[in-house]
Design an enzyme around this catalytic site. Sequence first.
Site, short mmCIF file in Angstrom:
data_model
loop_
_atom_site.label_atom_id
_atom_site.label_comp_id
_atom_site.label_asym_id
_atom_site.label_seq_id
_atom_site.Cartn_x
_atom_site.Cartn_y
_atom_site.Cartn_z
N GLY A 12 -1.32 65.60 49.91
CA GLY A 12 -2.63 66.68 50.58
C GLY A 12 -1.77 65.31 52.09
O GLY A 12 -3.68 66.27 52.22
N ASN A 14 -1.29 66.91 54.80
CA ASN A 14 -1.12 67.89 55.31
C ASN A 14 -2.70 68.37 55.27
O ASN A 14 -3.38 68.85 55.60
CB ASN A 14 -0.37 68.67 55.48
N LEU A 87 4.10 73.10 44.84
CA LEU A 87 4.68 72.97 44.86
C LEU A 87 5.54 74.78 43.71
O LEU A 87 6.19 74.10 43.28
CB LEU A 87 5.69 72.02 44.24
N ASN A 104 2.77 78.75 54.96
CA ASN A 104 3.83 77.31 53.62
C ASN A 104 4.37 76.63 55.09
O ASN A 104 4.88 77.20 56.30
CB ASN A 104 4.78 77.88 52.76
N HIS A 106 7.26 73.71 55.43
CA HIS A 106 8.76 73.71 54.93
C HIS A 106 9.25 72.39 55.41
O HIS A 106 9.30 72.07 56.40
CB HIS A 106 9.64 74.84 54.26
N GLU A 176 4.71 67.79 61.15
CA GLU A 176 4.49 69.04 59.66
C GLU A 176 3.05 68.79 59.85
O GLU A 176 2.19 69.80 60.62
CB GLU A 176 4.41 68.49 58.12
#
Length: 204
Positions: A12, A14, A87, A104, A106, A176
Site C-alpha cells: 500500500g 501507493n 492483483l 490502474n 502498472h 508510481e
Amino acid sequence: MLKIAVLVSGSGSNLQAIMDEISRGNLNASIEMVISNNENAFALERAEAKGIETYVFDRKTYRENMGDKILEVTEEKVDLIVLAGFLSILKGKLIDKFENRIINIHPALIPSFCGKGMYGIKVHEAVIKSGAKFSGCTVHFVNHNVDDGAIIAQEVVPVYFEDTKEILQARVLEKEHKILSASIKAIEENRLEIVDGRVRIKDI
Ligand code: GRF
C-alpha cells in the site's frame, strides 16, 4: 471534492502516497474506502491508521465475482476507483457502470511488459531479462481487457546492467507514487479528456 475508493493487495505504498498528498492539501479528494483482496495486506493497516473504512473480499472466494462485490460497496458512494497494486482482474457490470472512472497503476511502460500474468516483481524480472534500457510506469483507464485502457500518464526510468529486479522495482515505485496522485489530481481538476481512445491531458 473527488470521492475515491482505493483497491489494494499488498504493502500500500501507493495508497500512502495518495493519503499524503491529500494531507498536504495538494489533492482535493477524500478516500471513502479501501478495499483489499488480501486480509493480510499492510495497506489495510495504513488505512485503519487514518480511520478510513476498509473491506476485505478474499481473492480466492470472489474469484469470479470480485467486480460485483466491489460494485456493491462503491456504487453511488464514490466518483473514482483507483487500483493501487490490486492483483485481481475486474470483470462484469462494474467496468461498464464505472466507465472511464477506474484507473490502474502498472509498473512498466504499457504496451510493453503488461497483460495477464504480468504483475508485481515478474514485470521487473522480464524487463531486465529483455535487456531494455528503459522502463517506467503507466496510469491507465481500466476496460474489459487487461492493461488495455487509454493511457493517462507515464514516467520513464533507466535500467542499468547491474540492476536486480528489486532495485528496478524500487526505482519504478518512486515514480508510481508521483504519477498516480498526479493523475487523480488531473481527473479532479477536469484537465483530462478522451479523444478517439486517447487521453488528452493538460499540465501533468
Ligand atoms: C506496484 O508496483 C504496483 O504497480 C504493482 O504492485 C505494486 C504495489 O505496491 N501492481 P504498493 O502496494 O502500492 O506498495
